[in-house]
Design an enzyme around this catalytic site. Structure first.
Site, short mmCIF file in Angstrom:
data_model
loop_
_atom_site.label_atom_id
_atom_site.label_comp_id
_atom_site.label_asym_id
_atom_site.label_seq_id
_atom_site.Cartn_x
_atom_site.Cartn_y
_atom_site.Cartn_z
N ILE A 17 0.73 -1.29 -0.04
CA ILE A 17 0.04 -0.01 -0.12
C ILE A 17 0.72 1.36 -0.18
O ILE A 17 0.35 2.30 -0.51
CB ILE A 17 -1.08 0.11 1.31
CG1 ILE A 17 -0.41 -0.35 2.47
CG2 ILE A 17 -2.26 -0.79 1.07
CD1 ILE A 17 -1.31 -0.27 3.69
N THR A 19 5.19 2.72 -0.56
CA THR A 19 6.76 2.63 -0.35
C THR A 19 7.21 3.86 -0.35
O THR A 19 7.05 4.77 -0.81
CB THR A 19 7.07 2.10 -1.82
OG1 THR A 19 6.24 1.11 -2.47
CG2 THR A 19 8.52 1.61 -1.96
N GLY A 20 8.09 3.86 0.82
CA GLY A 20 8.81 5.08 1.01
C GLY A 20 10.44 4.83 1.28
O GLY A 20 10.78 3.72 0.85
N VAL A 24 8.66 -0.36 3.39
CA VAL A 24 7.17 -0.59 2.67
C VAL A 24 6.21 -1.13 3.45
O VAL A 24 6.60 -1.83 4.27
CB VAL A 24 8.03 -1.75 1.55
CG1 VAL A 24 6.85 -2.25 0.51
CG2 VAL A 24 9.18 -1.48 0.87
N ASP A 166 8.94 14.46 12.40
CA ASP A 166 8.77 14.44 11.03
C ASP A 166 7.36 14.59 10.64
O ASP A 166 6.65 14.07 9.91
CB ASP A 166 9.22 13.14 10.52
CG ASP A 166 9.45 13.10 9.09
OD1 ASP A 166 9.32 14.02 8.46
OD2 ASP A 166 9.30 12.09 8.36
#
EC number: 2.7.11.1
Length: 279
Positions: A17, A19-20, A24, A166
């Site tokens: 769902i 992907t960074g 993932v 963040d």
């Protein structure tokens, strides 16, 4: 992940769902889990599986979030890079657990295995809840989202003794009329050597997003920083404001090094976040 399906803990993994750079995330349907004492553990109907990438490049620039976090500091220096990635998953688990305890809307931790974190899924029928960045909110909803975010930041700081570090419209979700916080592996305590700088950066992101979104009541970043931290820094320009933040961090760090965390004089009696003392 294969073992999790094999053991029946997960029914099926449906797909990726998101992907960074660092992880993932997969969607899965939950099954059931028996522990050694034959108690069955509750598994949510839908789960999110966050797999931290074991390629090391991305984590090199993120050392500062973990090596100066007193909760992980001692272990950090002794670990090889691959184990440090497991520590990221563990750090996210601890932060989420602390946030859930305070009633902050965020994923519930189901299981941690090495660098894989299984959590409750925020969304419905395999469709993840939208990020604040993506969702179209009415001006009333936008205002509501702003006040919720302000309250969540205050709760995070005062009740969880955490700074997200963040925070932006990219990792706040809008689900069931509420703002949910995600991605807290980098979150630190305010006593971290750069904790207050991270908080100021969070305040800038939040303030800019809601001001651009037309929320007239949105505080600017300096006002928001004071509203969240209660430090009441009075500098009237950003350079002086940041200089005060850095001076406060330096004082905090000196106290910690001299007296150890528990005796640090800037902590409240209950070891809460930093308190600013005027000379």
């Amino acid at each position: 992940m294969y073992k999790m399906v094999n053991s029946g803990m997960l029914e099926t993994i449906t797909g990726c769902i998101s992907t960074g750079k660092e992880s993932v995330v997969f969607h899965a349907y939950g099954g059931s889990m028996e522990d050694e004492k034959e108690h069955s553990k509750f598994i949510p109907t839908e789960c999110a599986i966050k797999v931290f990438k074991t390629t090391l490049n991305e984590f090199k620039n993120r050392d500062k979030y973990i090596k100066d976090d007193f909760r992980f500091k001692d272990r950090f220096s002794k670990l090889n890079p691959r184990k440090i990635i497991r520590m990221w998953a563990e750090k996210e688990m601890h932060n989420l657990t602390r946030m859930r305890k305070a009633g902050i809307p965020c994923p519930a931790v189901v299981l941690l295995k090495k660098h894989i974190l299984v959590m409750s899924f925020i969304g419905h029928d395999q469709v993840p809840a939208p990020k604040l960045k993506e969702v179209k909110l009415s001006s009333e909803e936008m205002k509501e989202a702003y006040y919720q975010t302000l309250h969540l930041m205050q709760q995070l700081y005062n009740e969880c003794t955490l700074v997200h570090a963040d925070l932006s419209e990219y990792n706040m979700l809008w689900h069931a009329g509420k703002v949910w916080l995600i991605d807290v592996s980098q979150s630190v305590e305010p006593t971290h050597p750069h904790g207050l700088e991270f908080l100021f950066r969070d305040c800038r992101n939040v303030s800019q997003f809601f001001q651009k979104g037309g929320v007239k009541e949105a505080l600017n970043e300096r006002e928001l920083f004071n509203a969240v931290s209660g430090l009441n820094i009075s500098a009237d320009n950003e350079a002086d404001f940041l200089a005060e933040i850095e001076a406060l961090e330096k004082t905090n760090e000196d106290h910690v090094q001299k007296n150890g965390r528990k005796a640090a004089s800037f902590l409240k009696d209950d070891e809460g976040p930093p308190v600013r003392y005027d000379e």
